[in-house]
Design an enzyme around this catalytic site. Structure first.
Site, PDB file in Angstrom:
ATOM      1  N   GLY A   1     -40.150 -68.819  -0.425  1.00  0.00           N
ATOM      2  CA  GLY A   1     -38.978 -69.608  -0.796  1.00  0.00           C
ATOM      3  C   GLY A   1     -37.959 -69.829   0.307  1.00  0.00           C
ATOM      4  O   GLY A   1     -36.767 -69.791   0.053  1.00  0.00           O
TER       5      GLY A   1
ATOM      6  N   VAL B   1     -28.089 -63.375   0.021  1.00  0.00           N
ATOM      7  CA  VAL B   1     -26.949 -62.452  -0.052  1.00  0.00           C
ATOM      8  C   VAL B   1     -26.802 -61.868  -1.462  1.00  0.00           C
ATOM      9  O   VAL B   1     -25.911 -61.080  -1.713  1.00  0.00           O
ATOM     10  CB  VAL B   1     -25.641 -63.142   0.416  1.00  0.00           C
ATOM     11  CG1 VAL B   1     -25.767 -63.575   1.876  1.00  0.00           C
ATOM     12  CG2 VAL B   1     -25.277 -64.333  -0.461  1.00  0.00           C
TER      13      VAL B   1
ATOM     14  N   HIS C   1     -28.543 -61.761   6.404  1.00  0.00           N
ATOM     15  CA  HIS C   1     -27.371 -62.645   6.337  1.00  0.00           C
ATOM     16  C   HIS C   1     -26.223 -62.034   5.534  1.00  0.00           C
ATOM     17  O   HIS C   1     -25.340 -62.754   5.076  1.00  0.00           O
ATOM     18  CB  HIS C   1     -27.772 -64.010   5.762  1.00  0.00           C
ATOM     19  CG  HIS C   1     -28.662 -64.795   6.683  1.00  0.00           C
ATOM     20  ND1 HIS C   1     -29.353 -65.912   6.290  1.00  0.00           N
ATOM     21  CD2 HIS C   1     -28.954 -64.614   7.992  1.00  0.00           C
ATOM     22  CE1 HIS C   1     -30.058 -66.388   7.333  1.00  0.00           C
ATOM     23  NE2 HIS C   1     -29.827 -65.608   8.363  1.00  0.00           N
TER      24      HIS C   1
ATOM     25  N   ARG D   1     -19.415 -67.360  -6.391  1.00  0.00           N
ATOM     26  CA  ARG D   1     -20.813 -66.906  -6.270  1.00  0.00           C
ATOM     27  C   ARG D   1     -20.941 -65.465  -6.762  1.00  0.00           C
ATOM     28  O   ARG D   1     -21.895 -65.092  -7.413  1.00  0.00           O
ATOM     29  CB  ARG D   1     -21.283 -66.961  -4.806  1.00  0.00           C
ATOM     30  CG  ARG D   1     -21.125 -68.269  -4.062  1.00  0.00           C
ATOM     31  CD  ARG D   1     -22.220 -69.262  -4.362  1.00  0.00           C
ATOM     32  NE  ARG D   1     -22.026 -69.895  -5.632  1.00  0.00           N
ATOM     33  CZ  ARG D   1     -21.062 -70.801  -5.904  1.00  0.00           C
ATOM     34  NH1 ARG D   1     -20.199 -71.168  -4.982  1.00  0.00           N
ATOM     35  NH2 ARG D   1     -20.960 -71.342  -7.097  1.00  0.00           N
TER      36      ARG D   1
HETATM   37  N1  APR Z   1     -40.025 -70.809  -5.635  1.00  0.00           N
HETATM   38  C1  APR Z   1     -40.195 -70.736  -4.297  1.00  0.00           C
HETATM   39  N2  APR Z   1     -39.577 -71.549  -3.428  1.00  0.00           N
HETATM   40  C2  APR Z   1     -38.768 -72.495  -3.916  1.00  0.00           C
HETATM   41  C3  APR Z   1     -38.549 -72.642  -5.302  1.00  0.00           C
HETATM   42  C4  APR Z   1     -39.217 -71.751  -6.194  1.00  0.00           C
HETATM   43  N3  APR Z   1     -39.076 -71.810  -7.520  1.00  0.00           N
HETATM   44  N4  APR Z   1     -37.669 -73.671  -5.482  1.00  0.00           N
HETATM   45  C5  APR Z   1     -37.365 -74.129  -4.254  1.00  0.00           C
HETATM   46  N5  APR Z   1     -38.019 -73.419  -3.304  1.00  0.00           N
HETATM   47  C6  APR Z   1     -37.988 -73.563  -1.856  1.00  0.00           C
HETATM   48  C7  APR Z   1     -37.645 -74.943  -1.354  1.00  0.00           C
HETATM   49  O1  APR Z   1     -38.828 -75.743  -1.309  1.00  0.00           O
HETATM   50  C8  APR Z   1     -37.109 -74.628   0.039  1.00  0.00           C
HETATM   51  O2  APR Z   1     -38.162 -74.633   0.995  1.00  0.00           O
HETATM   52  O3  APR Z   1     -36.960 -72.736  -1.376  1.00  0.00           O
HETATM   53  C9  APR Z   1     -36.564 -73.213  -0.099  1.00  0.00           C
HETATM   54  C10 APR Z   1     -35.057 -73.112  -0.008  1.00  0.00           C
HETATM   55  O4  APR Z   1     -34.658 -73.530   1.275  1.00  0.00           O
HETATM   56  P1  APR Z   1     -33.143 -73.438   1.748  1.00  0.00           P
HETATM   57  O5  APR Z   1     -32.273 -74.007   0.691  1.00  0.00           O
HETATM   58  O6  APR Z   1     -33.071 -74.029   3.101  1.00  0.00           O
HETATM   59  O7  APR Z   1     -32.857 -71.854   1.777  1.00  0.00           O
HETATM   60  P2  APR Z   1     -33.189 -70.801   2.914  1.00  0.00           P
HETATM   61  O8  APR Z   1     -34.444 -71.150   3.635  1.00  0.00           O
HETATM   62  O9  APR Z   1     -33.119 -69.459   2.283  1.00  0.00           O
HETATM   63  O10 APR Z   1     -31.957 -70.975   3.877  1.00  0.00           O
HETATM   64  C11 APR Z   1     -31.850 -70.153   5.016  1.00  0.00           C
HETATM   65  O11 APR Z   1     -29.718 -71.059   5.582  1.00  0.00           O
HETATM   66  O12 APR Z   1     -27.637 -71.821   4.917  1.00  0.00           O
HETATM   67  C12 APR Z   1     -28.319 -70.785   5.456  1.00  0.00           C
HETATM   68  O13 APR Z   1     -27.657 -68.550   5.504  1.00  0.00           O
HETATM   69  C13 APR Z   1     -28.180 -69.523   4.658  1.00  0.00           C
HETATM   70  O14 APR Z   1     -29.802 -67.798   4.220  1.00  0.00           O
HETATM   71  C14 APR Z   1     -29.609 -69.205   4.268  1.00  0.00           C
HETATM   72  C15 APR Z   1     -30.417 -69.864   5.348  1.00  0.00           C
END
Ligand code: APR
Length: 246
Positions: A187, A104, A120, A68
């Site tokens: 996001g 991160v 995080h 990463r």
């Molecule tokens: N623009 C905005 N949002 C988007 C886009 C985009 N182009 N593409 C995808 N998404 C959205 C998805 O719809 C989803 O709701 O981004 C979100 C990503 O969600 P996760 O993968 O769950 O990521 P996140 O919410 O940051 O995760 C939280 O979980 O695993 C742990 O520590 C890790 O910080 C992370 C935490």
């Protein structure tokens, strides 16, 4: 058209809190955590992002974060318009802007933001498990790496908050949430706590709460309004409106 004025009415906006998640970096080429059915770069996230995983298989965990880190430092990954616009918003001096990020990566900073709280942890930092000292770290990290504090191999780990660990900056974050009058979540799936609860805290403190996400989220009903667009589209719209460009 004053899009935000129409939404918020007489609500005055001076103090803005952004909560960002993996979705804001997707348009920079970084994968989100849950878009691939819970697989993050082909790994179960618990297999690479938990203290137990590090204890059982440190080599896998080191290598996962090394990949990463290399990807983040490559020329392929650069801040996108959402990061850059948020940097411009802060630099305008018209508003106080604080960014709480679950990410991160360093793309908010590369995009020009200064007030960034990495709840995080950070990929470009390593932490000594004995002294807690944190180091800037741009190279691969392995069991052979040595910290400057105790000079012992194996004491350094990625400075990442894994499942079951306490997020960073919680006191400052609480104050930011209490002080903001506009809260913008960008996001993030709203599945991971405590971040998923920040909208409730900001709302209770009187903030107008906006969400930018192209897909429905777990806590969408808690927001005053959802812009169902990508991060770049949504942020450009909001920031240009806040800076009276559109
Ligand atoms: N623009 C905005 N949002 C988007 C886009 C985009 N182009 N593409 C995808 N998404 C959205 C998805 O719809 C989803 O709701 O981004 C979100 C990503 O969600 P996760 O993968 O769950 O990521 P996140 O919410 O940051 O995760 C939280 O979980 O695993 C742990 O520590 C890790 O910080 C992370 C935490």
């Amino acid at each position: 058209m004053d899009f935000l004025k129409e939404l918020t009415g007489s609500h005055s906006i001076k103090n803005i809190c952004v909560l960002s998640g993996a979705g804001i970096s997707k348009e920079s080429g970084l994968k989100t955590f849950r878009d691939q059915n819970g697989l993050w770069e082909n790994h179960d996230i618990y297999e690479v992002a938990s203290p137990l995983a590090f204890k059982n298989n440190p080599t896998l965990v080191y290598e996962f974060y090394n990949q990463r880190r290399r990807q983040l430092l490559s020329d392929e990954v650069t801040p996108n318009a959402a990061h850059i616009k948020l940097g411009e918003l802060e630099a305008s001096g018209e508003y106080t802007v604080n960014i709480i990020t679950q990410n991160v990566d360093n793309l908010h900073e590369s995009g020009g933001s200064k007030n960034v709280y990495h709840m995080h942890g950070e990929l470009l930092k390593a932490r000594c498990i004995k002294t807690g000292r944190v180091y800037q770290w741009l190279d691969d990290l392995t069991g052979e790496s040595r910290c400057e504090c105790c000079h012992t191999k194996g004491n350094l780990r990625p400075d990442i908050v894994w499942f079951g660990e306490v997020p960073h900056h919680l006191d400052e974050i609480q104050q930011i949430l209490l002080d903001c009058d506009l809260f913008i979540s960008i996001g993030t799936s709203g599945l991971v706590y405590p971040a998923a609860n920040f909208v409730t805290m900001a709302k209770s403190a009187g903030a107008y709460c906006l969400e930018i996400n192209p897909h429905p989220t777990n806590n969408a009903q808690l927001f005053d309004y959802t812009i169902d667009k990508t991060a770049t589209e949504g942020v450009i719209k909001i920031v240009e409106n806040l800076l009276h460009i559109s």
